[in-house]
Every structure is written in structure tokens, then in C-alpha cells.
Scaffold this motif. Structure first.
Motif, PDB file in Angstrom:
ATOM      1  N   LEU A 179       0.830  -1.211   0.000  1.00  0.00           N
ATOM      2  CA  LEU A 179       0.000   0.000   0.000  1.00  0.00           C
ATOM      3  C   LEU A 179       0.862   1.258   0.000  1.00  0.00           C
ATOM      4  O   LEU A 179       0.541   2.238  -0.663  1.00  0.00           O
ATOM      5  N   LYS A 180       1.960   1.234   0.716  1.00  0.00           N
ATOM      6  CA  LYS A 180       2.891   2.369   0.688  1.00  0.00           C
ATOM      7  C   LYS A 180       3.426   2.568  -0.725  1.00  0.00           C
ATOM      8  O   LYS A 180       3.424   3.680  -1.264  1.00  0.00           O
ATOM      9  N   ARG A 181       3.869   1.483  -1.342  1.00  0.00           N
ATOM     10  CA  ARG A 181       4.418   1.552  -2.701  1.00  0.00           C
ATOM     11  C   ARG A 181       3.387   2.095  -3.684  1.00  0.00           C
ATOM     12  O   ARG A 181       3.714   2.851  -4.590  1.00  0.00           O
ATOM     13  N   ARG A 182       2.134   1.729  -3.504  1.00  0.00           N
ATOM     14  CA  ARG A 182       1.058   2.149  -4.406  1.00  0.00           C
ATOM     15  C   ARG A 182       0.533   3.555  -4.120  1.00  0.00           C
ATOM     16  O   ARG A 182      -0.290   4.060  -4.867  1.00  0.00           O
ATOM     17  N   GLY A 183       1.012   4.188  -3.040  1.00  0.00           N
ATOM     18  CA  GLY A 183       0.645   5.577  -2.800  1.00  0.00           C
ATOM     19  C   GLY A 183      -0.436   5.823  -1.777  1.00  0.00           C
ATOM     20  O   GLY A 183      -0.972   6.937  -1.700  1.00  0.00           O
ATOM     21  N   ALA A 184      -0.771   4.830  -0.957  1.00  0.00           N
ATOM     22  CA  ALA A 184      -1.742   5.061   0.118  1.00  0.00           C
ATOM     23  C   ALA A 184      -1.172   6.080   1.099  1.00  0.00           C
ATOM     24  O   ALA A 184       0.037   6.124   1.339  1.00  0.00           O
ATOM     25  N   ASP A 185      -2.051   6.893   1.664  1.00  0.00           N
ATOM     26  CA  ASP A 185      -1.631   7.919   2.623  1.00  0.00           C
ATOM     27  C   ASP A 185      -1.570   7.392   4.047  1.00  0.00           C
ATOM     28  O   ASP A 185      -0.901   7.976   4.899  1.00  0.00           O
ATOM     29  N   PHE A 186      -2.290   6.323   4.319  1.00  0.00           N
ATOM     30  CA  PHE A 186      -2.316   5.712   5.647  1.00  0.00           C
ATOM     31  C   PHE A 186      -2.878   4.303   5.514  1.00  0.00           C
ATOM     32  O   PHE A 186      -3.323   3.907   4.440  1.00  0.00           O
ATOM     33  N   ILE A 187      -2.861   3.562   6.603  1.00  0.00           N
ATOM     34  CA  ILE A 187      -3.388   2.197   6.645  1.00  0.00           C
ATOM     35  C   ILE A 187      -4.656   2.221   7.494  1.00  0.00           C
ATOM     36  O   ILE A 187      -4.670   2.801   8.571  1.00  0.00           O
ATOM     37  N   LYS A 188      -5.712   1.559   7.007  1.00  0.00           N
ATOM     38  CA  LYS A 188      -6.974   1.465   7.751  1.00  0.00           C
ATOM     39  C   LYS A 188      -7.140   0.046   8.258  1.00  0.00           C
ATOM     40  O   LYS A 188      -7.103  -0.911   7.491  1.00  0.00           O
ATOM     41  N   LEU A 189      -7.329  -0.093   9.573  1.00  0.00           N
ATOM     42  CA  LEU A 189      -7.555  -1.392  10.196  1.00  0.00           C
ATOM     43  C   LEU A 189      -9.043  -1.637  10.384  1.00  0.00           C
ATOM     44  O   LEU A 189      -9.774  -0.726  10.764  1.00  0.00           O
ATOM     45  N   GLN A 190      -9.440  -2.880  10.178  1.00  0.00           N
ATOM     46  CA  GLN A 190     -10.781  -3.322  10.529  1.00  0.00           C
ATOM     47  C   GLN A 190     -10.682  -4.224  11.754  1.00  0.00           C
ATOM     48  O   GLN A 190      -9.600  -4.399  12.323  1.00  0.00           O
ATOM     49  N   SER A 191     -11.774  -4.824  12.161  1.00  0.00           N
ATOM     50  CA  SER A 191     -11.880  -5.447  13.487  1.00  0.00           C
ATOM     51  C   SER A 191     -11.412  -6.884  13.617  1.00  0.00           C
ATOM     52  O   SER A 191     -11.202  -7.351  14.730  1.00  0.00           O
ATOM     53  N   LEU A 192     -11.236  -7.615  12.524  1.00  0.00           N
ATOM     54  CA  LEU A 192     -11.023  -9.058  12.642  1.00  0.00           C
ATOM     55  C   LEU A 192      -9.581  -9.514  12.420  1.00  0.00           C
ATOM     56  O   LEU A 192      -9.327 -10.699  12.238  1.00  0.00           O
ATOM     57  N   ILE A 193      -8.636  -8.606  12.463  1.00  0.00           N
ATOM     58  CA  ILE A 193      -7.229  -8.954  12.226  1.00  0.00           C
ATOM     59  C   ILE A 193      -6.676  -9.708  13.436  1.00  0.00           C
ATOM     60  O   ILE A 193      -6.851  -9.272  14.581  1.00  0.00           O
ATOM     61  N   PRO A 194      -5.983 -10.844  13.215  1.00  0.00           N
ATOM     62  CA  PRO A 194      -5.381 -11.566  14.335  1.00  0.00           C
ATOM     63  C   PRO A 194      -4.351 -10.705  15.071  1.00  0.00           C
ATOM     64  O   PRO A 194      -3.681  -9.849  14.483  1.00  0.00           O
ATOM     65  N   ARG A 195      -4.240 -10.942  16.366  1.00  0.00           N
ATOM     66  CA  ARG A 195      -3.405 -10.121  17.250  1.00  0.00           C
ATOM     67  C   ARG A 195      -1.957  -9.978  16.745  1.00  0.00           C
ATOM     68  O   ARG A 195      -1.436  -8.872  16.669  1.00  0.00           O
ATOM     69  N   ASP A 196      -1.303 -11.089  16.407  1.00  0.00           N
ATOM     70  CA  ASP A 196       0.090 -10.989  15.972  1.00  0.00           C
ATOM     71  C   ASP A 196       0.216 -10.187  14.673  1.00  0.00           C
ATOM     72  O   ASP A 196       1.198  -9.472  14.456  1.00  0.00           O
ATOM     73  N   ALA A 197      -0.793 -10.253  13.820  1.00  0.00           N
ATOM     74  CA  ALA A 197      -0.771  -9.485  12.579  1.00  0.00           C
ATOM     75  C   ALA A 197      -0.986  -7.993  12.843  1.00  0.00           C
ATOM     76  O   ALA A 197      -0.426  -7.157  12.142  1.00  0.00           O
ATOM     77  N   VAL A 198      -1.787  -7.661  13.859  1.00  0.00           N
ATOM     78  CA  VAL A 198      -1.988  -6.236  14.215  1.00  0.00           C
ATOM     79  C   VAL A 198      -0.648  -5.611  14.581  1.00  0.00           C
ATOM     80  O   VAL A 198      -0.302  -4.521  14.114  1.00  0.00           O
ATOM     81  N   PHE A 199       0.118  -6.306  15.400  1.00  0.00           N
ATOM     82  CA  PHE A 199       1.408  -5.758  15.820  1.00  0.00           C
ATOM     83  C   PHE A 199       2.398  -5.700  14.659  1.00  0.00           C
ATOM     84  O   PHE A 199       3.229  -4.789  14.589  1.00  0.00           O
ATOM     85  N   ALA A 200       2.296  -6.639  13.722  1.00  0.00           N
ATOM     86  CA  ALA A 200       3.131  -6.579  12.519  1.00  0.00           C
ATOM     87  C   ALA A 200       2.749  -5.379  11.653  1.00  0.00           C
ATOM     88  O   ALA A 200       3.621  -4.718  11.081  1.00  0.00           O
ATOM     89  N   ILE A 201       1.452  -5.082  11.565  1.00  0.00           N
ATOM     90  CA  ILE A 201       1.006  -3.880  10.836  1.00  0.00           C
ATOM     91  C   ILE A 201       1.595  -2.643  11.482  1.00  0.00           C
ATOM     92  O   ILE A 201       2.140  -1.772  10.796  1.00  0.00           O
TER      93      ILE A 201
END
Length: 140
Positions: free
Chosen positions: A90-112
Motif C-alpha cells: 500500500l505504501k508503494r502504491r501511494g496510500a496515505d495511511f493504513i486502515k484497520l478493521q476489526s477481525l485482524i489476528p493479534r500478531d498481525a496487528v502488531f506486525a502492521i
């Protein structure tokens, strides 16, 4: 400041209806919290060239969600590796920020969070169900 300009087929006609309506109503900037990034990027170019009228758009592109996303314009995140790849892409493609939704696993949230920091990209949105205040702070 919370809009979804291109959210699957939920809001057809945004290019010809929603974008000019924002301007007609004095809204000159929006924060797009989950849309099709390629389309929003195309609109930005059209604004700059004077071929399309619309607000300044600050966008996340697709939202990051758990293994089975509930909404259009979402990316499935199951693992920390999925999370890091999605943020970097998303950074490479030009997103300005990252949007999180509610169902992401805990270890993946911290990786994000870690990859977003590495990419100097803010992350915003929902506090995922797997991460609640009593479980914070972030592990070392």
C-alpha cells in the motif's frame, strides 16, 4: 471526514455524483477510509489535470481486515507476513495511511504497527477485537 468513495458496488456513480456534490456543499477534503486505491489515484490525477471536480482525498486504499473480510475494498490478513506485505504494498502504491478493521489476528496487528512505523505510514481505524486496552502495551 470519514468516507468510502469506491466501496465495491455499494456507491455507484461516485465519480459523477458524489465527487461534485462534496464541492457543491463546500467539502473540499475527505478522508477515504477504505476504497479501491487505483480508482482513487486515477481521480487524483484527473483533479490535477482539471478534467474532474472533487475534493482533496486522503486515502487508505483497501482496508486491512481478518482472514474473511466483511466489506468490499478490503485485504485479507491472516498472518504477520500478510500484514507486512500489505502495508509495504500500500505504501508503494501511494496510500496515505493504513486502515484497520476489526477481525485482524493479534500478531498481525502488531506486525502492521511495526511495518507502518518502518514505512513512515500512519495507521488508523478500528481497534481490532484481538487487541484491547487490558492487553496493551505492545510487546517488546
Amino acid at each position: 471526514m470519514h468516507v468510502h468513495l469506491v466501496f465495491g458496488d455499494w456507491f455507484p456513480g461516485a465519480e459523477n455524483i458524489s465527487l461534485p456534490l462534496f464541492i457543491a456543499n463546500g467539502v473540499t477534503g475527505v478522508r477515504d477510509m477504505g476504497s479501491e486505491l487505483d480508482i482513487v489515484q486515477r481521480w487524483r490525477k484527473e483533479f490535477e489535470a482539471g478534467r474532474l471536480i472533487g475534493p482533496r482525498i486522503y486515502t487508505s486504499g483497501p482496508m486491512l481486515d481478518g482472514p474473511k473480510p466483511r466489506f468490499p475494498s478490503s485485504l485479507a490478513i491472516s498472518t504477520p507476513d500478510d500484514a507486512r506485505r500489505a502495508v509495504a504494498d500500500l505504501k508503494r502504491r501511494g496510500a496515505d495511511f493504513i486502515k484497520l478493521q476489526s477481525l485482524i489476528p493479534r500478531d498481525a496487528v502488531f506486525a502492521i504497527a511495526e511495518e507502518a512505523k518502518n514505512q513512515q505510514l500512519p495507521f488508523e481505524g478500528h481497534v481490532p477485537d484481538s487487541v484491547r486496552a487490558p492487553r496493551c502495551p505492545m510487546p517488546a
